[in-house]
Design a protein around this motif. Structure first.
Motif, mmCIF file in Angstrom:
data_model
loop_
_atom_site.group_PDB
_atom_site.id
_atom_site.type_symbol
_atom_site.label_atom_id
_atom_site.label_comp_id
_atom_site.label_asym_id
_atom_site.label_seq_id
_atom_site.Cartn_x
_atom_site.Cartn_y
_atom_site.Cartn_z
ATOM 1 N N ILE A 1 0.376 -1.197 0.067
ATOM 2 C CA ILE A 1 0.079 0.361 -0.315
ATOM 3 C C ILE A 1 0.611 1.151 -0.495
ATOM 4 C CG2 ILE A 1 -1.982 -0.906 1.193
ATOM 5 C CD1 ILE A 1 -1.128 0.262 4.101
ATOM 6 N N ARG A 2 2.461 1.155 0.264
ATOM 7 C CA ARG A 2 3.406 2.749 0.197
ATOM 8 C C ARG A 2 3.023 2.609 -0.581
ATOM 9 N NH1 ARG A 2 5.792 2.971 5.375
ATOM 10 N NH2 ARG A 2 5.930 1.023 6.103
ATOM 11 N N PRO A 3 3.358 2.361 -1.985
ATOM 12 C CA PRO A 3 3.289 3.324 -3.306
ATOM 13 C C PRO A 3 2.113 3.735 -3.985
ATOM 14 C CG PRO A 3 3.684 0.945 -4.042
ATOM 15 C CD PRO A 3 3.858 0.604 -2.211
ATOM 16 N N ILE A 4 1.111 3.119 -3.557
ATOM 17 C CA ILE A 4 -1.076 4.081 -3.011
ATOM 18 C C ILE A 4 -0.865 4.860 -2.816
ATOM 19 C CG2 ILE A 4 -3.030 3.041 -3.384
ATOM 20 C CD1 ILE A 4 -1.824 1.121 -5.297
ATOM 21 N N ILE A 5 -0.413 4.649 -1.429
ATOM 22 C CA ILE A 5 -0.151 6.411 -0.523
ATOM 23 C C ILE A 5 0.236 7.211 -0.608
ATOM 24 C CG2 ILE A 5 0.362 6.718 2.046
ATOM 25 C CD1 ILE A 5 -0.686 4.573 3.042
ATOM 26 N N THR A 6 1.925 7.504 -1.851
ATOM 27 C CA THR A 6 2.527 7.845 -2.442
ATOM 28 C C THR A 6 1.691 8.616 -3.584
ATOM 29 O OG1 THR A 6 4.236 7.399 -1.214
ATOM 30 C CG2 THR A 6 4.691 8.646 -3.190
ATOM 31 N N ALA A 7 0.807 8.224 -4.161
ATOM 32 C CA ALA A 7 0.340 8.088 -5.292
ATOM 33 C C ALA A 7 -0.559 8.907 -5.470
ATOM 34 C CB ALA A 7 -0.334 6.846 -6.435
ATOM 35 N N VAL A 8 -1.789 9.044 -4.028
ATOM 36 C CA VAL A 8 -2.780 9.877 -4.141
ATOM 37 C C VAL A 8 -2.201 10.539 -3.284
ATOM 38 C CG1 VAL A 8 -3.722 7.755 -4.231
ATOM 39 C CG2 VAL A 8 -4.123 8.427 -2.621
ATOM 40 N N GLY A 9 -0.904 11.419 -3.284
ATOM 41 C CA GLY A 9 -0.402 12.340 -2.599
ATOM 42 C C GLY A 9 -0.802 12.004 -1.153
ATOM 43 N N ARG A 10 -0.833 11.515 -0.388
ATOM 44 C CA ARG A 10 -0.260 11.583 1.308
ATOM 45 C C ARG A 10 0.561 11.003 1.749
ATOM 46 N NH1 ARG A 10 -7.216 10.027 2.307
ATOM 47 N NH2 ARG A 10 -6.701 11.165 3.950
ATOM 48 N N GLU A 11 0.753 10.327 3.247
ATOM 49 C CA GLU A 11 1.547 9.995 3.911
ATOM 50 C C GLU A 11 0.734 8.661 4.782
ATOM 51 O OE1 GLU A 11 4.602 12.640 5.418
ATOM 52 O OE2 GLU A 11 4.209 13.648 4.311
ATOM 53 N N MET A 12 1.592 7.427 4.554
ATOM 54 C CA MET A 12 1.681 6.156 5.336
ATOM 55 C C MET A 12 1.229 7.487 7.536
ATOM 56 S SD MET A 12 1.202 3.198 6.043
ATOM 57 C CE MET A 12 1.871 2.381 5.066
ATOM 58 N N PRO B 1 -0.015 7.318 -11.522
ATOM 59 C CA PRO B 1 0.928 7.209 -10.284
ATOM 60 C C PRO B 1 0.251 5.570 -10.059
ATOM 61 C CG PRO B 1 0.161 8.743 -9.917
ATOM 62 C CD PRO B 1 -0.289 9.184 -11.778
ATOM 63 N N ILE B 2 -1.222 5.216 -10.155
ATOM 64 C CA ILE B 2 -1.634 4.187 -9.887
ATOM 65 C C ILE B 2 -0.880 3.119 -10.258
ATOM 66 C CG2 ILE B 2 -3.828 2.851 -9.178
ATOM 67 C CD1 ILE B 2 -3.734 5.272 -6.935
ATOM 68 N N ILE B 3 -1.039 3.220 -11.429
ATOM 69 C CA ILE B 3 -0.224 1.882 -11.950
ATOM 70 C C ILE B 3 0.983 1.297 -12.094
ATOM 71 C CG2 ILE B 3 0.102 1.425 -14.800
ATOM 72 C CD1 ILE B 3 -1.802 3.366 -15.662
ATOM 73 N N THR B 4 1.623 2.647 -12.372
ATOM 74 C CA THR B 4 3.203 2.385 -11.302
ATOM 75 C C THR B 4 2.724 1.699 -10.320
ATOM 76 O OG1 THR B 4 3.960 4.652 -12.352
ATOM 77 C CG2 THR B 4 5.813 3.098 -11.429
ATOM 78 N N ALA B 5 2.232 2.397 -9.155
ATOM 79 C CA ALA B 5 2.190 1.755 -7.949
ATOM 80 C C ALA B 5 1.962 0.466 -8.448
ATOM 81 C CB ALA B 5 1.389 2.449 -7.206
ATOM 82 N N VAL B 6 1.494 0.028 -9.001
ATOM 83 C CA VAL B 6 0.893 -1.534 -9.238
ATOM 84 C C VAL B 6 2.110 -2.306 -10.435
ATOM 85 C CG1 VAL B 6 -1.397 -1.918 -8.314
ATOM 86 C CG2 VAL B 6 -1.082 -1.452 -10.705
ATOM 87 N N GLY B 7 2.919 -1.860 -10.476
ATOM 88 C CA GLY B 7 3.909 -2.490 -11.394
ATOM 89 C C GLY B 7 3.665 -3.126 -12.181
#
Lengths: 342, 342, 342, 342
Positions: free
Chosen positions: A326-337, C328-334
């Motif tokens: 989920i880390r990269p998804i959180i980054t992708a939507v402009g938020r932080e863990m 960025p979501i597409i990238t996030a899921v590889g």
């Protein structure tokens, strides 16, 4: 409020509806269409009146113009509400992950899970001491003993504790231990319980009922808010549909819908929402991509020995992997863990 | 219990499942099909175990063989249960009609309605003193005052009283007045409440939850029965579906289904089930034709002034007409209209 | 197949079931539990037989062990299917975005939209020439003229064309123009139509029916596959539930479910799935995060003039923003965004 | 039509909506409430426009005032429609019972069933020659051979024939034999098929779709009526809900709802609606008590050998018993059993 009269409504019936509205302080306006008469009514009234008018002779349909919830809606409270839970904030830029077992089963099980989810990055601990179960013959929770273990687990890990309350008479005992009081989906319209948690100053996690519309869910939140407790966190956990492959249908469109209609933060529980371990991670990613403010995840050190909800619980190892996903998804939507204070 | 293994399940996974079952006292039998391995397990266990097994690696699906309810089911209790309410019997040859206002609004309103429904042939009086309402801003009932009026109305008319209980802490007050304790559909899985009514020796009218399966409904009854109270009366009142023309979808097929699966009596509430006055009479006739043991009908002396559920309430005159319409149906299915003792 | 007998089933009834199974070539095994007799049957049979057995006296329930679809399921086809559409691949590493108007309304509208979505990064063009509409009085599409415009738009932009077919008798005309034949949700069980598209060698986009279970959806795919066309792409587009705020409930859990059960690629249509413009982008992000192989997005140069589905159509500008949000979501899921060959 | 503007809608947005309405010939009226602006529009327009307006900036909701169906509704056609089928009338005082096998399986099976149901009092014969089946591997019907047997069965028994059509290209063949063309629930929104049957002058039996609202169902009827065929008979056959005990949930409240909204006759199919033989008789009685104009009942000489729908088919003997059970109900609602001319 708009009142649509039946095609065959008599002038007397129209008159009665208008008289009734005026008596209640509404300004009324009659509009005669080709096939229907429509009466518009301006005034500050709640839903009940719509129902009352609908019972009058000659009325076909009553259309309420305003949302029936005031405190939970965005109309009068446009900015997002952020709910503080100890040193954390739910609803802001940071995404919070609440993890732990469905039920507290033993001191060891809880401590082991709490340390593992803390290690993987969870910021709150969940665990049920009082379990509402469909069958009277299944494990109903450790009750007060469970609360004790939760308090100890918080002591050890620093994780704030989220736990369910099922009976208004237990409010004192549960609120003493819990950092967040959870209202389960079966109790979403247990109004005595909603009022009880509305009277204490503790954050409340309000799960959506299995067949609750978004409007009913926000009205349930309104019950808590109306008692003076404005720390309400919503949680989507799946609705009941005809599909039987999944345990429930996780309604992720509730996330943008709630964000549009309400200022309250919203989390998603993909464990109950799917009922299948292999679907938890994809739906957790999807929930955050849709804009959820956090997740509720079931983790058990040994799911096949779990006393409840084993099939949907992750092992600590699977949970650690999910946190990475989920880390990269959180980054992708402009938020932080989210992060616990050190 | 039958366990279906995944196509790729390893021999070790099969072994683990079988070992687990044997450890728990089951006799097991492995059956190797063309594409799947199936493990049959014989023993007296409840549903939880199915869930636990489903969490084990390599398991595709677990099929429970037995119904999860024992006391509510017909398997061990083949003959019909008949619940006595004062001098009346619910569930036998005679059909009972419970009528009255949704909410007790005033002494006059209740007495007027009670006398009118008594006159038309109803055998019990309904009326809510505590009202669970979706919105916190609508009328919530007269509470203790409402109970007082109900007691007076019984005094005057001789009609036994059916009224809802919404909070376990009120059990003493409500049970003192009520002849039948009603559990509303929103509280069908309020287990603390079910246990509370299970501990008093009063008949309980258990309404089906808005999205409850028949199995969950019978499990809710099981909670009451398991506490020692065997006087449970079921009541179908509509389920939630996609159809929006009616308030709910009255599921009359629940009547023969419940008669097949359970020995408990079942009533039907066509007022809540349809939400529309003009549909109450046809659905009341249909319910009795399907085999229901009675009806629950909302009657209000002046529906357009009703503080709740006006659109579905009948006037006393409409109710008297409905009573005439159902008489030939009751005869057609070989039953008789209930009668109060003189 | 597993047959669970009723508690009161006679030895003769058991005998009849076993004899019937043996006559049909099954190996049978009887297992006597405490309260029920269970008959296991091994053999290669389809669902119908389950139904037939369920009709025999003394049978309580028949549990099929195998999925009723063979060609659409993963059991015999474990690796993912990748469907080629001209120079693109649907179902592989690259995510494809299909965009365009709900209905082809005019040459200008289509060309303008096609160029805009091409510019923003879409890799295929959607547009309906034949529109199935709930009401006979609403716009039904430009028919053959619409196909002509679609062909021209492809010529101009290089975008492959996805368009719906509603009548088996039009297969020749539509297949001549379309690169992908779309089966709409209302026709998911129009078996004559499924067989017609199964007989041509064109990719088929099969939308899920409004109330279709995942199993029924895969069986609909099976109809196409069984005719010899293995280029089937599934598309989730929302199911019907009790919730009325959204047009449908977009069931994103269908994405991991289908990935688990089937080898076919799956897209998501957040435009129909939500019916509200402001929810399209969040649900598009969520769909990709859940693992979808692509998206179907409605775009209209002027939604408020659209002849159908205006409220859910994005403007070209909104669509361009959505394309940025999903990257960025597409990238996030590889995965990677699809690209047209230059 | 009523347009409710968003709380933050600008004067320009209001202006645009009003200008648009006026341009389309509506008379408009603006009403300024405390929190919302409402625009009323009078004119004769269909639903599409509601959708178009909903797409305009600043619009929160559009409420249509009129039913979207004209020909199927009671507004302009207050008296009941009675559909003649040979010498019988569907929709009048007499109740018609259509019985026969789900599928025509052989000449013998059909003739035997036809004679038996004739003997027991059925007035029409049902039987499928073309069977739409969820799986491509199950029996799909005898096709033209089946039609031939149906014609012969009519010859022998005098019973008019009801049979399903699944493909518009077969209209000539099927209409030549059938006295009533059946549209199955899966094809309720197969608009090409609806238009095809709308163009022949044969009665059409239109089953409700599995998840069709009553409004969509009446709009499907509107497709047939709009083509010039006014002999439409509706048939409720169960909707899809979360309940899994029954195959579908038979929605009997659709009977009074349709009677209120439409002038078309309505039958009920308790065989498909329940999927369980033991529930057919109670739901048949209930359907007639609710006001249905007739029944559709599956009968098979040997249900456990049936090629489709065995579990819900009655034996001829069970059917004869059902005919006896419904007689007193028919009398109780003031109607008479249908009779074939001698």
């Amino acid at each position: 409020m708009i009142i649509i009269m039946e095609p065959g409504a008599t002038p007397e019936e129209q008159q009665q509806v208008m008289a009734r509205l005026e008596r209640e302080g509404f300004k009324v306006h009659l509009s005669r269409g080709v096939e229907r008469v429509i009466i518009g009514a301006i005034g500050d009234k709640t839903r009940l009146k719509a129902e009352t008018l609908a019972a009058m002779p000659g009325v076909e349909k009553v259309v309420p113009v305003l949302h029936p919830y005031k405190l939970a809606g965005r109309d009068f409270h446009p900015e997002d509400t952020i709910v503080p839970v100890r040193d954390l904030l739910v609803g802001g830029r940071r995404v919070q992950v609440i993890a732990g077992p469905c039920a507290v089963e033993s001191r060891e099980q809880l401590l082991e899970t709490a340390m593992a989810v803390r290690e993987a990055g969870a910021t709150m601990l969940r665990g049920g001491a009082f379990k509402p179960r469909s069958s009277p013959y299944t494990f109903q929770g450790l009750a007060l003993k469970g609360l004790e273990y939760l308090a100890e687990a918080r002591e050890v890990t620093g994780l704030p504790v989220v736990t369910e309350i099922t009976d208004p008479s237990l409010i004192k005992e549960v609120a003493e231990v819990a950092d967040v009081l959870q209202i389960g989906s079966r109790n979403m319209q247990n109004f005595a319980l909603l009022q009880a948690v509305g009277r204490v100053q503790k954050p409340v996690l309000l799960k959506r009922g299995l067949s609750a519309t978004i409007e009913e869910w926000l009205l349930a939140a309104e019950y808590i808010l109306a008692e003076g407790n404005n720390k309400v966190i919503l949680c989507e956990r799946g609705i009941r549909t005809f599909e039987t492959y999944t345990r429930n249908t996780l309604d992720l469109s509730a996330v943008p819908a709630v964000k549009h209609l309400s200022h309250l933060p919203i989390l998603v529980d993909p464990s109950h929402g799917t009922g299948r371990r292999c679907m938890v991670a994809p739906m957790a990613r999807a929930a955050l991509a849709a804009g959820a403010d956090g997740l509720l995840i079931e983790v058990h050190p040994n799911p096949q020995e779990a006393l409840s909800d084993g099939p949907q619980s992750l092992t600590p190892k699977e949970f650690a992997r999910l946190m990475e996903e989920i880390r990269p998804i959180i980054t992708a939507v402009g938020r932080e863990m989210g992060r616990l204070p050190v």
